[in-house]
Motif scaffolding. Structure first.
Motif, PDB file in Angstrom:
ATOM      1  N   LYS A 192       0.830  -1.220   0.000  1.00  7.87           N
ATOM      2  CA  LYS A 192       0.000   0.000   0.000  1.00  7.87           C
ATOM      3  C   LYS A 192       0.857   1.260   0.000  1.00  7.87           C
ATOM      4  O   LYS A 192       0.499   2.251  -0.625  1.00  7.87           O
ATOM      5  CB  LYS A 192      -0.941  -0.008   1.208  1.00  7.87           C
ATOM      6  N   THR A 227       2.180   1.713  -3.496  1.00  8.29           N
ATOM      7  CA  THR A 227       1.163   2.073  -4.495  1.00  8.29           C
ATOM      8  C   THR A 227       0.500   3.412  -4.162  1.00  8.29           C
ATOM      9  O   THR A 227      -0.572   3.716  -4.689  1.00  8.29           O
ATOM     10  CB  THR A 227       0.091   0.965  -4.604  1.00  8.29           C
ATOM     11  N   THR A 228       1.073   4.162  -3.258  1.00  8.49           N
ATOM     12  CA  THR A 228       0.651   5.532  -2.872  1.00  8.49           C
ATOM     13  C   THR A 228      -0.655   5.561  -2.090  1.00  8.49           C
ATOM     14  O   THR A 228      -1.249   6.621  -1.932  1.00  8.49           O
ATOM     15  CB  THR A 228       0.519   6.492  -4.082  1.00  8.49           C
ATOM     16  N   LEU A 229      -1.114   4.418  -1.594  1.00  3.71           N
ATOM     17  CA  LEU A 229      -2.386   4.398  -0.869  1.00  3.71           C
ATOM     18  C   LEU A 229      -2.210   4.619   0.628  1.00  3.71           C
ATOM     19  O   LEU A 229      -3.182   4.754   1.369  1.00  3.71           O
ATOM     20  CB  LEU A 229      -3.110   3.073  -1.102  1.00  3.71           C
ATOM     21  N   ARG A 262       1.729   6.728  -9.914  1.00  2.00           N
ATOM     22  CA  ARG A 262       0.442   6.119 -10.296  1.00  2.00           C
ATOM     23  C   ARG A 262       0.343   5.857 -11.796  1.00  2.00           C
ATOM     24  O   ARG A 262      -0.314   4.909 -12.215  1.00  2.00           O
ATOM     25  CB  ARG A 262      -0.707   7.035  -9.856  1.00  2.00           C
ATOM     26  N   GLY A 285      -5.647   5.234  -6.570  1.00  2.00           N
ATOM     27  CA  GLY A 285      -4.382   4.745  -7.126  1.00  2.00           C
ATOM     28  C   GLY A 285      -4.177   5.171  -8.569  1.00  2.00           C
ATOM     29  O   GLY A 285      -3.190   4.819  -9.194  1.00  2.00           O
ATOM     30  N   LYS A 292      -4.958   8.512   4.033  1.00  2.00           N
ATOM     31  CA  LYS A 292      -3.729   7.788   3.717  1.00  2.00           C
ATOM     32  C   LYS A 292      -2.765   7.790   4.904  1.00  2.00           C
ATOM     33  O   LYS A 292      -1.963   6.879   5.066  1.00  2.00           O
ATOM     34  CB  LYS A 292      -3.056   8.403   2.491  1.00  2.00           C
ATOM     35  N   LEU A 297      -8.534   4.339   4.311  1.00  2.05           N
ATOM     36  CA  LEU A 297      -9.078   4.423   2.956  1.00  2.05           C
ATOM     37  C   LEU A 297      -9.953   3.233   2.595  1.00  2.05           C
ATOM     38  O   LEU A 297     -10.965   3.370   1.938  1.00  2.05           O
ATOM     39  CB  LEU A 297      -7.924   4.529   1.960  1.00  2.05           C
TER      40      LEU A 297
END
Lengths: 328, 266
Positions: free
Chosen positions: A63, A66-68, A91, B97, B258, B263
């Motif tokens: 996560k 993946t920039t989450l 992304r 994403g 985040k 989320l």
């Protein structure tokens, strides 16, 4: 902005903590460390496995990449772009799948799901028109794209996820337990899809609980436990951790309390795990004594209904069990 | 230019596809219940209660107030479900994403809720005319239609702000219910604003619906568009502020989600 490195993914001292509240009236904050000082590099075109028990920090790591999720400490970059400072650039270059059936619009058809995500990635409609049939064909959903996703099997949903994640032709893929819950045939087909992606020089980070899957697919594997990397090597290299050992497998039917502890206490038992297989259990004892250990094991199991007993060479799973502590 | 074209496409596809994908009332029976029966029940309840408690002469006051208030069904619940539904589906993480423009994604969703909300108000007015004797013979229908549209837009602005909460909490329905019922009183739908305590009046005028309902009542009473223009501009301004604050909060809450890891909690 973008480093000149050849590594597709670079992770340096990555850390992530979560705080949770305990208590109803007097609430106190508790900090849980999910990922602690994790560092690794993945080369372009490499298929890299991240293995570990539940709660080890695999998904949290994915996560963050993946920039989450924003890291609490350390840094990570994908294709040279920092995952926090240049999240949008990251992304554009990545695709990701989290295992399970969620993450699709069930009331839409497979094609409409792909159309929507194509628009989210800003793909030209002419390109989308050509790419969707191509991807559906590639993942084996040809002729099923017009059906609503709610009628898809779990395997079909997973394959639609693959098509979704390839829409914008990403260079780097994150597959978090993608074969979770698939039947054996579906999982095998899915592994073939992964191999096809690897042959297209995609860089892939794969997390899985299935050791044979990691052994068959991955160029290198990192084992993570309690948030920290405890080993990184090729599957063959990891197996050398148990080169001095053999595995005694004993099939039993009903293990009473105390037997596992009794076996663990045997001086030659390096580690022991138990696989529950319905009405029977498989005891896996790692030992440097090989076949010579069998009489002592059988003596410890006296009075118990025992089936097949074999002594075999260690596998990646045995290396994994030894590295994470053999308490399974 | 290419970015503009991409964003327009994203707006329309996001509007249409996400509406079908996420709007739980799209099933015919549920849709009928929410769009036809629920407004009817609300109007019957407040019109008869209001006229019983005050005077039968006030019938139009209650019909118009409650018909416009129906905009809050799509404005509050619909908008929140557009964001909360993605979270429940597990698609929110996949959307975040992507490099897609968040403003365009969620404005597309607001658009369909505005259309749906306006339709709901029209159905409520129809009930008013057919079953409750609402007289629109002196009403400028185009001006009333514009009032309905503007009021629905401003209510969706509040809905976007409420929807942002869905990014950081899973219990947003509690807040939705509170706001929906608060609007029944604070917007002047059922009690004249002038009769409310001063502190409630202060809140009333920073809420959407208040000026829209007042404008609709004037129009039904025979006023022209020019007379209600200040009210409509005020309603539009309130809606704009809510959309702006909602968007700012949306970007802030995305980062907060985040940071907190909320989320994809469902």
């Amino acid at each position: 902005m973008q480093s000149t490195t050849m590594n597709a993914i670079e992770v340096s001292h990555l850390r992530r903590t979560f705080s949770s509240q305990i208590g109803v009236i007097k609430r106190t904050a508790k900090e849980v460390v999910a990922v602690d000082d994790v560092s690794f590099r993945i080369e372009e075109g490499e298929l890299f496995g991240l293995l570990g028990p539940n709660g080890a920090g695999k998904t949290t790591t994915v996560k963050m990449l993946t920039t989450l999720l924003i890291p609490t400490g350390g840094s990570a970059s994908v294709k040279g772009f920092d995952v926090v400072a240049w999240a949008d650039e990251v992304r554009k270059r990545i695709g990701f799948i989290f295992g399970g059936e969620r993450g699709l619009y069930w009331r839409l058809s497979g094609i409409d799901n792909l159309r929507y995500f194509a628009s989210l990635y800003g793909i030209d409609p002419d390109v989308t028109k050509k790419r969707i049939p191509f991807l559906l064909d590639m993942v084996g959903l040809n002729g099923r794209g017009d059906e609503k996703v709610q009628g898809y099997s779990r395997g079909m949903k997973q394959r639609l996820h693959v098509a979704r994640t390839l829409l914008h032709e990403p260079d780097v893929l994150f597959l978090d337990e993608p074969t979770l819950g698939l039947d054996p045939v579906g999982a095998r087909e899915f592994r073939q899809v992964i191999l096809n992606l690897q042959s297209e020089k995609k860089t892939i980070l794969l997390t899985t609980h299935y050791m044979f899957e990691a052994d068959a697919l991955c160029d290198r594997i990192a084992i993570i436990n309690h948030g920290s990397i405890i080993a990184i090597d090729t599957p063959g290299g990891l197996k050398t951790h148990v080169r001095d050992l053999n595995v005694v497998e004993v099939e039993t039917f009903g293990i009473p309390d105390g037997i596992v502890e009794k076996l663990r206490a045997l001086p030659f038992a390096d580690s022991l795990s138990v696989e529950d297989q319905g009405q029977k259990q498989m005891l896996l004892i790692q030992t440097s004594r090989g076949a010579e250990a069998v009489p002592d094991v059988m003596s410890a199991l006296e009075g118990l209904k025992v089936g097949r007993v074999i002594v075999r060479e260690p596998t990646l799973e045995d290396a994994y069990v030894r590295l994470v502590g053999g308490k399974a | 230019m290419k970015t503009l074209t991409n964003n327009l496409r994203l707006f329309w596809q996001g509007a249409l596809l996400s509406y079908v994908a996420l709007f739980h009332w799209m099933r015919p029976i549920q849709y009928m219940a929410s769009k036809i029966l629920m407004p009817l029940a609300q109007m019957f309840f407040f019109v008869y209660l209001g006229t019983f408690a005050t005077s039968a002469d006030n019938r139009t006051f209650y019909i118009v107030g409650n018909a416009l208030q129906i905009a809050a069904v799509s404005g509050i619940y619909g908008m929140t479900m557009s964001i909360g539904g993605d979270r429940d589906n597990g698609t929110l993480g996949y959307i975040f994403g992507t490099p897609a423009n968040r403003l365009v994604v969620f404005m597309g969703r607001a658009f369909m809720n505005i259309m749906d909300g306006a339709l709901g108000v029209v159905i409520a007015f129809t009930w008013g005319v057919v079953l409750m004797g609402l007289d629109l013979s002196n009403t400028s229908i185009p001006a009333l239609a514009l009032t309905i549209l503007i009021t629905t837009i401003s209510t969706c602005g509040l809905g976007l702000l409420m929807g942002c909460l869905a990014l950081i909490t899973v219990n947003v329905m509690f807040v939705n219910n509170f706001v929906y019922f608060m609007l029944l009183i604070f917007s002047g739908a059922n009690i004249p604003i002038a009769q409310l305590p001063a502190w409630i009046q202060a809140i009333s005028y920073v809420l959407p619906l208040t000026r829209g309902i007042a404008a609709a009542r004037l129009l039904v009473g025979g006023a022209g568009l020019l007379e209600v223009t200040p009210l409509l501009l005020g309603e539009l301004a309130v809606g704009f502020v809510y959309f702006l604050v909602g968007y700012i909060l949306f970007t802030v809450f995305e980062v907060v989600a985040k940071r907190r890891g909320t989320l994809d909690v469902f």
